[in-house]
Design a protein around this motif. Structure first.
Motif, PDB file in Angstrom:
ATOM      1  N   ARG A  64      -9.352  83.743  71.910  1.00 50.56           N
ATOM      2  CA  ARG A  64      -9.678  84.802  70.963  1.00 50.56           C
ATOM      3  C   ARG A  64      -8.575  84.991  69.939  1.00 50.56           C
ATOM      4  O   ARG A  64      -7.428  84.621  70.160  1.00 50.56           O
ATOM      5  CB  ARG A  64      -9.948  86.120  71.707  1.00 50.56           C
ATOM      6  N   ARG A  65      -8.959  85.601  68.837  1.00 51.31           N
ATOM      7  CA  ARG A  65      -8.037  85.843  67.731  1.00 51.31           C
ATOM      8  C   ARG A  65      -7.226  87.116  68.007  1.00 51.31           C
ATOM      9  O   ARG A  65      -7.712  88.039  68.649  1.00 51.31           O
ATOM     10  CB  ARG A  65      -8.851  85.996  66.442  1.00 51.31           C
ATOM     11  N   LEU A  66      -5.998  87.120  67.526  1.00 52.63           N
ATOM     12  CA  LEU A  66      -5.211  88.345  67.621  1.00 52.63           C
ATOM     13  C   LEU A  66      -5.940  89.488  66.937  1.00 52.63           C
ATOM     14  O   LEU A  66      -6.595  89.295  65.911  1.00 52.63           O
ATOM     15  CB  LEU A  66      -3.843  88.152  66.943  1.00 52.63           C
ATOM     16  N   THR A  67      -5.837  90.673  67.502  1.00 52.17           N
ATOM     17  CA  THR A  67      -6.402  91.832  66.829  1.00 52.17           C
ATOM     18  C   THR A  67      -5.589  92.121  65.570  1.00 52.17           C
ATOM     19  O   THR A  67      -4.491  91.575  65.369  1.00 52.17           O
ATOM     20  CB  THR A  67      -6.366  93.075  67.731  1.00 52.17           C
ATOM     21  N   ALA A  68      -6.120  92.996  64.727  1.00 49.24           N
ATOM     22  CA  ALA A  68      -5.397  93.363  63.502  1.00 49.24           C
ATOM     23  C   ALA A  68      -4.003  93.879  63.828  1.00 49.24           C
ATOM     24  O   ALA A  68      -3.012  93.509  63.181  1.00 49.24           O
ATOM     25  CB  ALA A  68      -6.197  94.421  62.733  1.00 49.24           C
ATOM     26  N   GLU A  69      -3.917  94.720  64.849  1.00 48.45           N
ATOM     27  CA  GLU A  69      -2.633  95.310  65.206  1.00 48.45           C
ATOM     28  C   GLU A  69      -1.693  94.271  65.802  1.00 48.45           C
ATOM     29  O   GLU A  69      -0.486  94.268  65.514  1.00 48.45           O
ATOM     30  CB  GLU A  69      -2.844  96.460  66.189  1.00 48.45           C
ATOM     31  N   PHE A 118      -5.469  96.172  54.735  1.00 49.64           N
ATOM     32  CA  PHE A 118      -5.019  95.029  55.519  1.00 49.64           C
ATOM     33  C   PHE A 118      -5.601  95.068  56.935  1.00 49.64           C
ATOM     34  O   PHE A 118      -6.187  94.094  57.409  1.00 49.64           O
ATOM     35  CB  PHE A 118      -3.481  95.015  55.567  1.00 49.64           C
ATOM     36  N   LEU A 119      -5.449  96.201  57.611  1.00 50.30           N
ATOM     37  CA  LEU A 119      -5.967  96.319  58.972  1.00 50.30           C
ATOM     38  C   LEU A 119      -7.489  96.263  58.998  1.00 50.30           C
ATOM     39  O   LEU A 119      -8.085  95.685  59.911  1.00 50.30           O
ATOM     40  CB  LEU A 119      -5.468  97.616  59.601  1.00 50.30           C
ATOM     41  N   THR A 120      -8.124  96.857  57.994  1.00 49.68           N
ATOM     42  CA  THR A 120      -9.587  96.803  57.921  1.00 49.68           C
ATOM     43  C   THR A 120     -10.073  95.376  57.791  1.00 49.68           C
ATOM     44  O   THR A 120     -11.028  94.956  58.462  1.00 49.68           O
ATOM     45  CB  THR A 120     -10.098  97.639  56.736  1.00 49.68           C
ATOM     46  N   ALA A 121      -9.421  94.591  56.930  1.00 47.37           N
ATOM     47  CA  ALA A 121      -9.820  93.201  56.725  1.00 47.37           C
ATOM     48  C   ALA A 121      -9.695  92.395  58.012  1.00 47.37           C
ATOM     49  O   ALA A 121     -10.488  91.495  58.276  1.00 47.37           O
ATOM     50  CB  ALA A 121      -8.970  92.574  55.620  1.00 47.37           C
ATOM     51  N   LEU A 122      -8.695  92.729  58.830  1.00 51.32           N
ATOM     52  CA  LEU A 122      -8.479  91.995  60.067  1.00 51.32           C
ATOM     53  C   LEU A 122      -9.272  92.553  61.241  1.00 51.32           C
ATOM     54  O   LEU A 122      -9.091  92.115  62.372  1.00 51.32           O
ATOM     55  CB  LEU A 122      -6.986  91.957  60.413  1.00 51.32           C
ATOM     56  N   ALA A 168      -9.976  86.199  55.256  1.00 51.31           N
ATOM     57  CA  ALA A 168      -9.392  85.074  54.525  1.00 51.31           C
ATOM     58  C   ALA A 168      -8.828  85.517  53.181  1.00 51.31           C
ATOM     59  O   ALA A 168      -7.733  85.096  52.775  1.00 51.31           O
ATOM     60  CB  ALA A 168     -10.448  83.983  54.328  1.00 51.31           C
ATOM     61  N   LEU A 169      -9.566  86.378  52.482  1.00 51.01           N
ATOM     62  CA  LEU A 169      -9.101  86.861  51.182  1.00 51.01           C
ATOM     63  C   LEU A 169      -7.846  87.719  51.336  1.00 51.01           C
ATOM     64  O   LEU A 169      -6.914  87.612  50.531  1.00 51.01           O
ATOM     65  CB  LEU A 169     -10.209  87.659  50.495  1.00 51.01           C
ATOM     66  N   GLU A 170      -7.805  88.561  52.352  1.00 45.94           N
ATOM     67  CA  GLU A 170      -6.644  89.430  52.548  1.00 45.94           C
ATOM     68  C   GLU A 170      -5.397  88.626  52.895  1.00 45.94           C
ATOM     69  O   GLU A 170      -4.301  88.912  52.420  1.00 45.94           O
ATOM     70  CB  GLU A 170      -6.939  90.452  53.647  1.00 45.94           C
ATOM     71  N   LEU A 171      -5.561  87.602  53.727  1.00 49.53           N
ATOM     72  CA  LEU A 171      -4.412  86.784  54.114  1.00 49.53           C
ATOM     73  C   LEU A 171      -3.992  85.828  53.011  1.00 49.53           C
ATOM     74  O   LEU A 171      -2.881  85.294  53.043  1.00 49.53           O
ATOM     75  CB  LEU A 171      -4.734  86.002  55.390  1.00 49.53           C
ATOM     76  N   THR A 172      -4.874  85.631  52.047  1.00 53.45           N
ATOM     77  CA  THR A 172      -4.532  84.759  50.926  1.00 53.45           C
ATOM     78  C   THR A 172      -3.932  85.548  49.778  1.00 53.45           C
ATOM     79  O   THR A 172      -2.894  85.160  49.208  1.00 53.45           O
ATOM     80  CB  THR A 172      -5.796  84.018  50.429  1.00 53.45           C
ATOM     81  N   ASN A 173      -4.549  86.675  49.435  1.00 54.27           N
ATOM     82  CA  ASN A 173      -4.134  87.427  48.248  1.00 54.27           C
ATOM     83  C   ASN A 173      -3.781  88.883  48.516  1.00 54.27           C
ATOM     84  O   ASN A 173      -3.523  89.633  47.581  1.00 54.27           O
ATOM     85  CB  ASN A 173      -5.265  87.384  47.196  1.00 54.27           C
ATOM     86  N   GLY A 174      -3.792  89.303  49.766  1.00 50.30           N
ATOM     87  CA  GLY A 174      -3.554  90.706  50.073  1.00 50.30           C
ATOM     88  C   GLY A 174      -2.125  91.137  49.762  1.00 50.30           C
ATOM     89  O   GLY A 174      -1.158  90.443  50.092  1.00 50.30           O
ATOM     90  N   LEU A 175      -1.986  92.277  49.127  1.00 50.43           N
ATOM     91  CA  LEU A 175      -0.679  92.761  48.687  1.00 50.43           C
ATOM     92  C   LEU A 175       0.230  93.080  49.876  1.00 50.43           C
ATOM     93  O   LEU A 175       1.398  92.691  49.905  1.00 50.43           O
ATOM     94  CB  LEU A 175      -0.863  94.007  47.814  1.00 50.43           C
ATOM     95  N   THR A 176      -0.302  93.781  50.883  1.00 48.79           N
ATOM     96  CA  THR A 176       0.520  94.188  52.028  1.00 48.79           C
ATOM     97  C   THR A 176       1.121  92.986  52.735  1.00 48.79           C
ATOM     98  O   THR A 176       2.325  92.933  53.018  1.00 48.79           O
ATOM     99  CB  THR A 176      -0.325  95.004  53.029  1.00 48.79           C
ATOM    100  N   PHE A 177       0.298  91.998  53.020  1.00 51.40           N
ATOM    101  CA  PHE A 177       0.734  90.807  53.740  1.00 51.40           C
ATOM    102  C   PHE A 177       1.746  90.009  52.930  1.00 51.40           C
ATOM    103  O   PHE A 177       2.826  89.639  53.420  1.00 51.40           O
ATOM    104  CB  PHE A 177      -0.490  89.954  54.083  1.00 51.40           C
TER     105      PHE A 177
END
Length: 791
Positions: A636-641, A685-689, A710-719
């Protein structure tokens, strides 16, 4: 989105016919204007091939019209799905593919306006694919699941010696046994319940026809009898369900049509005389036992001694599955760190664990992690916040129509409060724990199923007992035996005054009284004050004889640690578990061990079963399929947190400003080495994840990656800002490329980089690492499956 679908749209639908009319325009908008996007792509390809811009103006107009139409179609579609009682996985797929198409179409227009032609053409292609997929699922809704495959030559080929009615309970040319008749009857009634009861039952009786009772089925409706026992060819029921979808007499009139197999089954049933059981009718639905049960533990072997493993070994033998070797130390320590405290192990922890030769080092590690009370509480706060719909901001807090339980919950987890007391304080609450059953007091007019008392009934039933009362809050349930009166009677336990029953938001003038869902657990004092009733309810539910309460929680913990519950979905505890004995034993042992969640986790985490290699699942639907076979933990994928915290530990803290942490006592602030993502308010950021908004109960999260992520991890400001800040720090501390790369790999992945990875990193960084180069490298590591997944 959830609020619009479940609160706003039902309210509008109940008051104004126009919304229903507009919803039915959805197919009109979909079938022509949105198709212009396909034409635009075709002209774009032709223009690119001919190297001509002659059609540019026309293509631009088509893209704009198609995009605006897709937005309108999506809006009308949301109206339609809430007006016409569509439901099921196909509806969900169609809906989300449609919304994804709208998103892609809007991005296409923006790219076209900015002149980024290569990006525009790629997005246009993706939009057309989205149109095709959404349209495909729309066709399945209208024409059935075999809409495309039914015309293929192989579809109609039958295996030798089979007939149209070749079902498991049919014996060729032989009278049916009593058991076969019973199974046939249940199959038929299941079809009627899922496709016909919405219009032809006690709740709603169109055409004066009911199909939920034997005498009423044989009686027929206002147009006469619907079946002739022994003669399916002369039965109106078979004629109606066999008509093409567009026919005005076709049944059902909306939603999914019956498949050919289902029609053949109904025909076979009528040919057998339409058998129906005499006396009390058996439930269509599986109902799990309420009482606890202690099964005998299977015999141990030389290497299978732990009780959990002994039950799993018996399951493997019965299903002809073989044990696999356990995972290596590096995989195990990372897995158990993330599951217990939600953090990555430090490089030192990994190295020390790998060189440790103690035979019980894994048991020792689990005990140490479970003893890290603060880190444990900060991690499991996420799980319980989702389930108890506790959040730090959102609907209801501004108006005082909602209260949080954060401090109570954090302290309960830190102290490892026994689960029976945990439940007791949620149901018969203190001031600090009252937010769960208080729910959300929505502003304005809402439907009756969203009253705070009904929210309490729904949420207690779902979270603590693993059953769905939401359907039964509007009408008698179509997916279980729970009735509207049951839901209102349970809601009245939480109500200061007796609620009037509303069916589909229309008052009935009837009252349901007050009672607990399971009468075997006790009788509520009907006229007692609310506070006393809640104490009684809490006392009844936490009794050791309430096996359902404890099966539900051990199943939730198993699902959280193993990726899939023993019963799935975890909110449907009447479903068949893959091992009834294991589930019953875990629940019984949990009670015997003082309702201790950490002891339960220790037993699971130290089992050989937990240490099996993870199993990858391409389609999440396979996890709930009847054919599911347990083989080990689901990858499984890591949760957002977890992801945010992993980035913070490996590269640079994502959340540095403690001012955004929910106000907690100073004792908690002093326990936080860095701001854990579980303690911050939700953001893009957390919502996207995958973090939910927590306005409704959320007891599981999708593990599959999606476009928004994918969009948040590519272009997200927070990340990206976090990675940039980290790159600046890494450049100062590690001026040498090789040292930097090796440290990064140990920090993020707990291992040395492979020679090929080191070579690629050197090429990316050069001899003297730049901030941009370091940022690119840490971004690539953060997106690596080995970082994002729990193996």
């Amino acid at each position: 989105m959830v609020l619009l679908q479940h609160v706003l749209y039902p309210c509008l639908a109940a008051t104004f016919w126009l919304w229903q009319f507009l919803g039915r325009l959805h197919p009109l908008i979909v079938h022509f204007p949105v198709a212009l996007l396909c034409i635009a792509l075709l002209l774009e390809v032709v223009g690119w091939y001919r190297r001509s811009a002659d059609w540019r103006a026309g293509i631009t107009a088509l893209v704009w019209i198609g995009t605006l139409s897709s937005v309108l179609a999506a809006g009308l579609g949301l109206l339609l799905v809430n007006q016409e009682a569509y439901s099921g996985a196909t509806v969900t797929s169609h809906q989300w593919l449609g919304l994804a198409t709208v998103f892609l179409a809007v991005c296409t227009v923006l790219a076209l306006r900015s002149g980024r032609m290569q990006l525009y053409r790629g997005l246009l292609g993706g939009t057309v694919i989205g149109v095709g997929l959404a349209g495909h699922y729309g066709a399945l809704l209208t024409h059935g699941d075999d809409y495309l495959t039914s015309v293929l030559p192989l579809h109609n080929e039958k295996a030798p010696g089979t007939s149209d009615a070749s079902f498991a309970f049919v014996s060729s040319n032989q009278p049916l046994t009593v058991k076969q008749i019973e199974d046939l009857n249940l199959e038929v009634r299941s079809i009627l319940a899922h496709t016909c009861y919405s219009c032809h039952s006690a709740t709603k009786t169109k055409g004066e026809l009911r199909l939920d009772k034997k005498d009423l089925v044989l009686k027929g409706g206002k147009h006469g009898v619907i079946l002739k026992p022994g003669h399916p060819e002369d039965s109106e029921l078979i004629r109606r369900v066999s008509l093409p979808a567009g026919d005005k007499e076709a049944m059902p009139t909306k939603g999914k049509r019956l498949s050919e197999k289902e029609v053949a089954l109904l025909s076979f049933w009528i040919k057998q005389g339409a058998p129906w059981p005499d006396g009390p009718e058996k439930s269509l639905y599986r109902v799990a036992a309420l009482a606890p049960r202690l099964p005998a533990i299977p015999l141990a072997t030389v290497d299978i001694t732990q009780p959990i493993d002994r039950f799993v070994s018996a399951y493997f033998q019965a299903n002809k599955l073989a044990w696999k070797g356990v995972v290596d130390d590096r995989t195990y320590i990372r897995r158990v760190y993330l599951d217990v405290v939600g953090l990555l192990p430090s490089p030192v922890d990994v190295q020390q664990f790998m060189v440790d030769t103690s035979p019980d080092k894994r048991n020792v590690l689990v005990r140490k992690l479970l003893a890290r009370n603060e880190a444990y509480a900060q991690h499991w706060l996420t799980f319980w916040n989702d389930a108890l719909r506790n959040d730090y901001t959102g609907t209801g807090y501004v108006t005082g129509g909602r209260s949080d339980i954060t401090t109570w919950l954090y302290q309960s987890l830190k102290k490892n409060k026994p689960y029976n007391w945990f439940v007791r304080e949620l149901i018969s609450p203190t001031k600090q724990s009252a937010g769960f059953i208080k729910g959300i007091q929505w502003r304005g007019t809402i439907n009756a199923s969203q009253r705070t008392e009904m929210q309490a009934a729904q949420n207690v039933a779902q979270v603590l007992l693993g059953l769905n009362l939401k359907c039964a809050s509007c009408h008698d349930s179509f997916i279980s035996d729970w009735k509207l009166a049951d839901a209102y009677a349970f809601a009245n336990v939480f109500a200061d005054s007796t609620l009037e029953i509303n069916r589909c938001d229309k008052p009935t003038g009837k009252l349901a009284g007050r009672r607990i869902l399971f009468n075997e657990l006790g009788t509520i004092s009907v006229d007692a004050p609310t506070e006393q009733r809640l104490r009684e309810l809490a006392d009844f539910l936490v009794q050791p004889k309430d096996g359902r309460l404890y099966r539900t929680v051990v199943n939730r913990i198993w699902a959280q640690l193993m990726g899939r519950g023993i019963v799935e979905p975890v909110d449907a505890m009447d479903n068949q578990p893959w091992s009834q004995d294991l589930l019953d034993w875990l629940a019984y042992d949990f009670v015997q061990n003082g309702y201790d969640l950490k002891k339960l986790m220790y037993a699971i985490l130290t089992s050989k079963t937990y240490q099996l290699p993870s199993v990858g699942v391409k389609d999440a639907g396979l996890l709930t399929a009847p054919t599911y076979a347990f083989e080990g933990m689901v990858r499984r994928r890591l949760t957002a947190e977890q992801f945010a915290d992993a980035v913070s530990l490996s590269f640079n803290p994502i959340y540095q400003d403690t001012a955004i942490v929910k106000r907690l006592p100073q004792t908690i602030h002093r326990e936080i080495p860095f701001v854990r993502a579980s303690l911050v308010k939700n953001d893009a950021f957390l919502t996207a994840l995958g973090r939910p908004n927590r306005e409704t109960v959320s007891t599981s999260r999708l593990s599959q990656a999606n476009l928004l992520q994918a969009l948040e991890l590519t272009n997200g400001l927070t990340f990206n800002e976090a990675l940039k800040r980290g790159a600046e720090i890494w450049k100062v501390n590690y001026p040498s490329s090789d040292a930097l790369v090796k440290k990064l790999y140990w920090q993020a992945l707990g291992r040395e980089p492979a020679p090929r990875e080191l070579a690629v990193a050197r090429q990316l960084l050069g001899k003297t690492p730049s901030i941009d180069g370091i940022q690119d490298l840490v971004w690539a590591i953060a997106l690596h499956p080995e970082f994002q997944l729990i193996y």
